[in-house]
Design an enzyme around this catalytic site. Structure first.
Site, PDB file in Angstrom:
ATOM      1  N   THR A 132      14.884  10.156  13.433  1.00  0.00           N
ATOM      2  CA  THR A 132      15.292  10.467  14.794  1.00  0.00           C
ATOM      3  C   THR A 132      16.800  10.664  14.918  1.00  0.00           C
ATOM      4  OG1 THR A 132      15.440   9.474  17.002  1.00  0.00           O
ATOM      5  CG2 THR A 132      15.297   7.951  15.189  1.00  0.00           C
ATOM      6  N   ASP A 133      17.200  11.392  15.963  1.00  0.00           N
ATOM      7  CA  ASP A 133      18.637  11.534  16.234  1.00  0.00           C
ATOM      8  C   ASP A 133      19.248  10.233  16.757  1.00  0.00           C
ATOM      9  OD1 ASP A 133      17.488  11.527  18.767  1.00  0.00           O
ATOM     10  OD2 ASP A 133      18.359  13.423  19.420  1.00  0.00           O
ATOM     11  N   GLU A 134      18.394   9.290  17.193  1.00  0.00           N
ATOM     12  CA  GLU A 134      18.922   8.058  17.798  1.00  0.00           C
ATOM     13  C   GLU A 134      19.701   7.200  16.807  1.00  0.00           C
ATOM     14  OE1 GLU A 134      16.534   5.882  20.502  1.00  0.00           O
ATOM     15  OE2 GLU A 134      15.550   7.665  21.288  1.00  0.00           O
ATOM     16  N   TYR A 158      14.892  -0.197  18.107  1.00  0.00           N
ATOM     17  CA  TYR A 158      14.146   0.943  17.547  1.00  0.00           C
ATOM     18  C   TYR A 158      15.036   1.764  16.618  1.00  0.00           C
ATOM     19  CZ  TYR A 158      12.473   5.754  17.267  1.00  0.00           C
ATOM     20  OH  TYR A 158      12.126   7.005  16.809  1.00  0.00           O
ATOM     21  N   LYS A 162      14.864   2.437  12.536  1.00  0.00           N
ATOM     22  CA  LYS A 162      14.739   3.769  11.925  1.00  0.00           C
ATOM     23  C   LYS A 162      15.935   4.021  10.986  1.00  0.00           C
ATOM     24  CE  LYS A 162      12.070   6.633  12.558  1.00  0.00           C
ATOM     25  NZ  LYS A 162      10.742   6.915  11.921  1.00  0.00           N
ATOM     26  N   LYS A 197       6.327   7.672  27.654  1.00  0.00           N
ATOM     27  CA  LYS A 197       7.589   8.380  27.452  1.00  0.00           C
ATOM     28  C   LYS A 197       7.884   9.238  28.690  1.00  0.00           C
ATOM     29  CE  LYS A 197       7.610   6.758  23.188  1.00  0.00           C
ATOM     30  NZ  LYS A 197       7.019   7.383  22.023  1.00  0.00           N
ATOM     31  N   TYR A 215      15.665   5.844  35.249  1.00  0.00           N
ATOM     32  CA  TYR A 215      16.550   4.735  34.890  1.00  0.00           C
ATOM     33  C   TYR A 215      17.999   5.053  35.275  1.00  0.00           C
ATOM     34  CZ  TYR A 215      12.820   3.080  31.651  1.00  0.00           C
ATOM     35  OH  TYR A 215      11.648   2.626  31.090  1.00  0.00           O
ATOM     36  N   ASP A 293      18.600   0.298  35.059  1.00  0.00           N
ATOM     37  CA  ASP A 293      18.741   1.034  33.803  1.00  0.00           C
ATOM     38  C   ASP A 293      18.153   0.277  32.617  1.00  0.00           C
ATOM     39  OD1 ASP A 293      19.477   3.124  32.226  1.00  0.00           O
ATOM     40  OD2 ASP A 293      21.620   3.002  32.641  1.00  0.00           O
ATOM     41  N   GLY A 296      21.488  -1.186  27.209  1.00  0.00           N
ATOM     42  CA  GLY A 296      22.063  -0.486  26.046  1.00  0.00           C
ATOM     43  C   GLY A 296      21.734   0.992  26.000  1.00  0.00           C
TER      44      GLY A 296
HETATM   45  P1  NAD Z   1       3.801   7.647  18.185  1.00  0.00           P
HETATM   46  O1  NAD Z   1       4.188   6.274  18.617  1.00  0.00           O
HETATM   47  O2  NAD Z   1       3.150   8.556  19.150  1.00  0.00           O
HETATM   48  O3  NAD Z   1       2.802   7.557  16.926  1.00  0.00           O
HETATM   49  C1  NAD Z   1       3.016   6.678  15.862  1.00  0.00           C
HETATM   50  C2  NAD Z   1       1.751   6.655  15.016  1.00  0.00           C
HETATM   51  O4  NAD Z   1       1.974   5.780  13.906  1.00  0.00           O
HETATM   52  C3  NAD Z   1       0.525   6.114  15.753  1.00  0.00           C
HETATM   53  O5  NAD Z   1      -0.599   6.903  15.485  1.00  0.00           O
HETATM   54  C4  NAD Z   1       0.354   4.717  15.184  1.00  0.00           C
HETATM   55  O6  NAD Z   1      -0.992   4.262  15.210  1.00  0.00           O
HETATM   56  C5  NAD Z   1       0.869   4.902  13.776  1.00  0.00           C
HETATM   57  N1  NAD Z   1       1.347   3.649  13.162  1.00  0.00           N
HETATM   58  C6  NAD Z   1       2.158   2.722  13.719  1.00  0.00           C
HETATM   59  N2  NAD Z   1       2.362   1.715  12.863  1.00  0.00           N
HETATM   60  C7  NAD Z   1       1.696   2.035  11.723  1.00  0.00           C
HETATM   61  C8  NAD Z   1       1.533   1.402  10.459  1.00  0.00           C
HETATM   62  N3  NAD Z   1       2.121   0.216  10.194  1.00  0.00           N
HETATM   63  N4  NAD Z   1       0.788   2.016   9.521  1.00  0.00           N
HETATM   64  C9  NAD Z   1       0.169   3.190   9.767  1.00  0.00           C
HETATM   65  N5  NAD Z   1       0.283   3.830  10.959  1.00  0.00           N
HETATM   66  C10 NAD Z   1       1.034   3.255  11.914  1.00  0.00           C
HETATM   67  O7  NAD Z   1       5.117   8.275  17.563  1.00  0.00           O
HETATM   68  P2  NAD Z   1       5.605   9.795  17.589  1.00  0.00           P
HETATM   69  O8  NAD Z   1       6.325  10.034  18.847  1.00  0.00           O
HETATM   70  O9  NAD Z   1       4.482  10.653  17.193  1.00  0.00           O
HETATM   71  O10 NAD Z   1       6.694   9.727  16.420  1.00  0.00           O
HETATM   72  C11 NAD Z   1       6.338   9.993  15.070  1.00  0.00           C
HETATM   73  C12 NAD Z   1       7.565   9.818  14.199  1.00  0.00           C
HETATM   74  O11 NAD Z   1       8.585  10.711  14.629  1.00  0.00           O
HETATM   75  C13 NAD Z   1       8.175   8.418  14.264  1.00  0.00           C
HETATM   76  O12 NAD Z   1       8.616   8.080  12.986  1.00  0.00           O
HETATM   77  C14 NAD Z   1       9.353   8.584  15.212  1.00  0.00           C
HETATM   78  O13 NAD Z   1      10.383   7.644  14.922  1.00  0.00           O
HETATM   79  C15 NAD Z   1       9.783   9.995  14.917  1.00  0.00           C
HETATM   80  N6  NAD Z   1      10.435  10.728  16.005  1.00  0.00           N
HETATM   81  C16 NAD Z   1       9.848  10.815  17.227  1.00  0.00           C
HETATM   82  C17 NAD Z   1      10.450  11.588  18.236  1.00  0.00           C
HETATM   83  C18 NAD Z   1       9.829  11.734  19.599  1.00  0.00           C
HETATM   84  O14 NAD Z   1      10.471  12.315  20.487  1.00  0.00           O
HETATM   85  N7  NAD Z   1       8.620  11.269  19.835  1.00  0.00           N
HETATM   86  C19 NAD Z   1      11.659  12.243  17.966  1.00  0.00           C
HETATM   87  C20 NAD Z   1      12.236  12.110  16.699  1.00  0.00           C
HETATM   88  C21 NAD Z   1      11.608  11.365  15.723  1.00  0.00           C
HETATM   89  O1  DAU Z   2      15.732  11.101  20.500  1.00  0.00           O
HETATM   90  C1  DAU Z   2      14.529  10.962  19.795  1.00  0.00           C
HETATM   91  C2  DAU Z   2      13.754   9.804  20.380  1.00  0.00           C
HETATM   92  O2  DAU Z   2      13.231  10.253  21.625  1.00  0.00           O
HETATM   93  C3  DAU Z   2      12.631   9.325  19.465  1.00  0.00           C
HETATM   94  O3  DAU Z   2      13.182   8.813  18.290  1.00  0.00           O
HETATM   95  C4  DAU Z   2      11.804   8.241  20.165  1.00  0.00           C
HETATM   96  O4  DAU Z   2      10.710   7.866  19.350  1.00  0.00           O
HETATM   97  C5  DAU Z   2      11.299   8.806  21.478  1.00  0.00           C
HETATM   98  O5  DAU Z   2      10.596   7.803  22.190  1.00  0.00           O
HETATM   99  C6  DAU Z   2      12.466   9.314  22.329  1.00  0.00           C
HETATM  100  O6  DAU Z   2      13.308   8.209  22.750  1.00  0.00           O
HETATM  101  P1  DAU Z   2      13.906   8.158  24.233  1.00  0.00           P
HETATM  102  O7  DAU Z   2      14.259   6.766  24.555  1.00  0.00           O
HETATM  103  O8  DAU Z   2      14.962   9.189  24.412  1.00  0.00           O
HETATM  104  O9  DAU Z   2      12.597   8.664  25.055  1.00  0.00           O
HETATM  105  P2  DAU Z   2      11.955   8.177  26.428  1.00  0.00           P
HETATM  106  O10 DAU Z   2      10.914   9.178  26.777  1.00  0.00           O
HETATM  107  O11 DAU Z   2      11.556   6.750  26.395  1.00  0.00           O
HETATM  108  O12 DAU Z   2      13.161   8.324  27.447  1.00  0.00           O
HETATM  109  C7  DAU Z   2      13.809   9.582  27.624  1.00  0.00           C
HETATM  110  C8  DAU Z   2      14.928   9.357  28.632  1.00  0.00           C
HETATM  111  O13 DAU Z   2      14.335   9.090  29.910  1.00  0.00           O
HETATM  112  C9  DAU Z   2      15.795   8.158  28.306  1.00  0.00           C
HETATM  113  O14 DAU Z   2      17.131   8.454  28.689  1.00  0.00           O
HETATM  114  C10 DAU Z   2      15.241   7.056  29.199  1.00  0.00           C
HETATM  115  C11 DAU Z   2      14.740   7.808  30.411  1.00  0.00           C
HETATM  116  N1  DAU Z   2      13.569   7.206  31.092  1.00  0.00           N
HETATM  117  C12 DAU Z   2      12.489   6.862  30.336  1.00  0.00           C
HETATM  118  C13 DAU Z   2      11.381   6.291  30.940  1.00  0.00           C
HETATM  119  C14 DAU Z   2      10.184   5.875  30.105  1.00  0.00           C
HETATM  120  C15 DAU Z   2      13.581   7.041  32.459  1.00  0.00           C
HETATM  121  O15 DAU Z   2      14.571   7.385  33.156  1.00  0.00           O
HETATM  122  N2  DAU Z   2      12.484   6.488  33.054  1.00  0.00           N
HETATM  123  C16 DAU Z   2      11.381   6.066  32.356  1.00  0.00           C
HETATM  124  O16 DAU Z   2      10.423   5.531  32.968  1.00  0.00           O
END
Ligand code: NAD
Ligand code: DAU
Length: 358
Positions: A132-134, A158, A162, A197, A215, A293, A296
């Site tokens: 992730t970019d985080e 988180y 990562k 999300k 938030y 909010d 962090g």
């Molecule tokens: P998600 O939470 O939707 O899915 C995660 C999956 O991993 C689920 O199916 C869960 O059952 C499985 N899992 C969790 N723990 C496990 C374990 N110990 N063994 C086997 N399987 C397990 O996540 P996502 O949003 O699909 O993200 C996938 C990957 O991409 C993650 O590594 C995340 O850090 C990365 N990522 C996500 C985003 C985003 O915006 N969602 C952005 C950048 C990177």
């Molecule tokens: O940047 C990549 C990351 O993006 C991934 O690595 C993570 O797995 C993925 O969950 C996501 O993280 P964020 O924290 O950016 O996503 P989220 O959807 O939780 O929140 C997006 C933005 O919206 C963040 O600034 C927080 C805000 N937010 C989120 C929720 C859930 C709100 O304002 N209200 C909310 O209820």
């Protein structure tokens, strides 16, 4: 064949579906089916022999070693993770276990397997780690977007977990020669996104007439990428990425959260207007509620995707406007998917996260 971990989650499931739509190379899909894993996402593959689902944990070394020996995959793509920042704030332990210990055990099992391969198979083998970019932390308003050489400054449990997994992957390449690739991607959105999300939560809450919790001041910036573009970038890195390298993936779509919420509301107003008897609401925007909010909270993320573009010729196909319209329409067309994921466990989480936010 290839081995995918976490392929029942949001990005993993999109990846599996996309892969099998364009290739006959089979997939072994190892997923622990946590609250975020959902086999319904893969229902269309139920009778497809190219998809072999294995219910299990990446930290189960014996299971992983057995799968590697049985299926002899040419590549591993590691999506499995705990992925929600808010959950990591409430309870970091699972993040340490899966994202750090799990990745470590997976790397160990893969290293042992890879060491036993013949030279040719060894050379072609890849371990692609999805990150992730985080991990880069938060950008100031005018700072340049994250490049691959940006220092790591993770701010949440988180992103710290990562970051640790990224460092392990790097170390396994440098120390043991494991042919790794790492991708660091920005915020994804699209079908099958779990409604904890931002984008799916706003759509689902709006349709239920519930508040849309923003938030803080809603001015935090994320760089949004349509999930299918992320999948195509991963395929490209797997096919042509240089071993040991890191590739940043982003959509070039920096937007403040409040703008995202306004866009979702406007699309719902157009595609699913509020019934006139629902007075006094005339627009979904009226449901927006600013809440306390996230602790962090990172202010801004932005990805410089020039390396993957110049080296590998990858670019996103969707603009934010086309991607978000498809996404809202998908949720409108798949409301039964939403109600099915809203299990008891999900409801408990929502109460815990939003309770006490003024
Ligand atoms: P998600 O939470 O939707 O899915 C995660 C999956 O991993 C689920 O199916 C869960 O059952 C499985 N899992 C969790 N723990 C496990 C374990 N110990 N063994 C086997 N399987 C397990 O996540 P996502 O949003 O699909 O993200 C996938 C990957 O991409 C993650 O590594 C995340 O850090 C990365 N990522 C996500 C985003 C985003 O915006 N969602 C952005 C950048 C990177
Ligand atoms: O940047 C990549 C990351 O993006 C991934 O690595 C993570 O797995 C993925 O969950 C996501 O993280 P964020 O924290 O950016 O996503 P989220 O959807 O939780 O929140 C997006 C933005 O919206 C963040 O600034 C927080 C805000 N937010 C989120 C929720 C859930 C709100 O304002 N209200 C909310 O209820």
């Amino acid at each position: 064949m290839i081995l995918v971990t976490g392929g029942a989650g949001f990005i993993g499931a999109n990846f599996v579906l996309d892969w099998l739509a364009q290739s006959d190379e089979a997939i072994v899909n190892l997923d622990a089916l946590t609250y975020a894993g959902n086999l319904q996402n893969l229902a269309s593959l139920a009778a497809d022999p190219r998809h072999i689902f294995v219910h299990g944990d990446i930290a189960d070394s014996t299971l992983v070693a057995g799968l590697l020996a049985q299926y002899q995959p040419r590549a591993i793509i590691n999506f499995a993770a705990e992925s929600h920042v808010d959950r990591s704030i409430h309870g970091p332990e699972d993040f340490i276990q899966t994202n750090i210990v799990g990745t470590f055990r997976l790397l160990e099992a893969v290293r042992a397997h890879w060491n036993g391969l013949n030279d040719e198979t060894k050379q072609g083998f890849r371990f692609l780690h999805v990150s992730t970019d985080e991990v880069y932390g938060s950008l100031a308003k005018d700072e340049p977007a994250f490049s691959e050489t940006r220092r790591y400054e993770p701010n949440s449990p988180y992103s710290a977990s990562k970051a640790a997994s990224d460092h392990l992957v790097r170390a396994y390449h440098h120390t043991y020669g494991l042919p790794t690739l790492t991708t660091n991607c920005s915020n994804n959105y699209g079908p099958y996104h779990f409604p904890e999300k931002l984008i799916p939560l706003m759509i689902v809450n709006a349709l239920a007439g519930k508040p849309l919790p923003v938030y803080g001041d809603g001015q935090q910036i994320r760089d949004w990428l349509y999930v299918k573009d992320h999948c195509s970038a991963i395929r490209r890195v797997l096919a042509a990425g240089r071993v040991g390298e890191v590739y940043n993936i982003g959509g070039c779509n920096e937007k403040p959260n409040i703008e995202i919420v306004h866009t979702v509301c406007a699309l719902l107003d157009e595609l699913h207007p509020l019934p006139t008897y629902h007075s006094p609401l005339t627009t979904y925007r009226s449901l927006i509620a600013y809440v306390t909010d996230r602790p962090g909270h990172d202010r801004r993320y932005a990805i410089d995707a020039s390396k993957i573009e110049h080296e590998l010729g990858w670019k996103p196909a969707e603009t934010f406007e086309t991607g978000i319209r498809k996404t809202v329409q998908w949720y409108l067309d798949n409301q039964s998917w939403v109600s099915n994921v809203q299990s008891g466990a999900y409801r408990t989480w929502v109460e815990k996260n939003y309770q006490g936010r003024s």
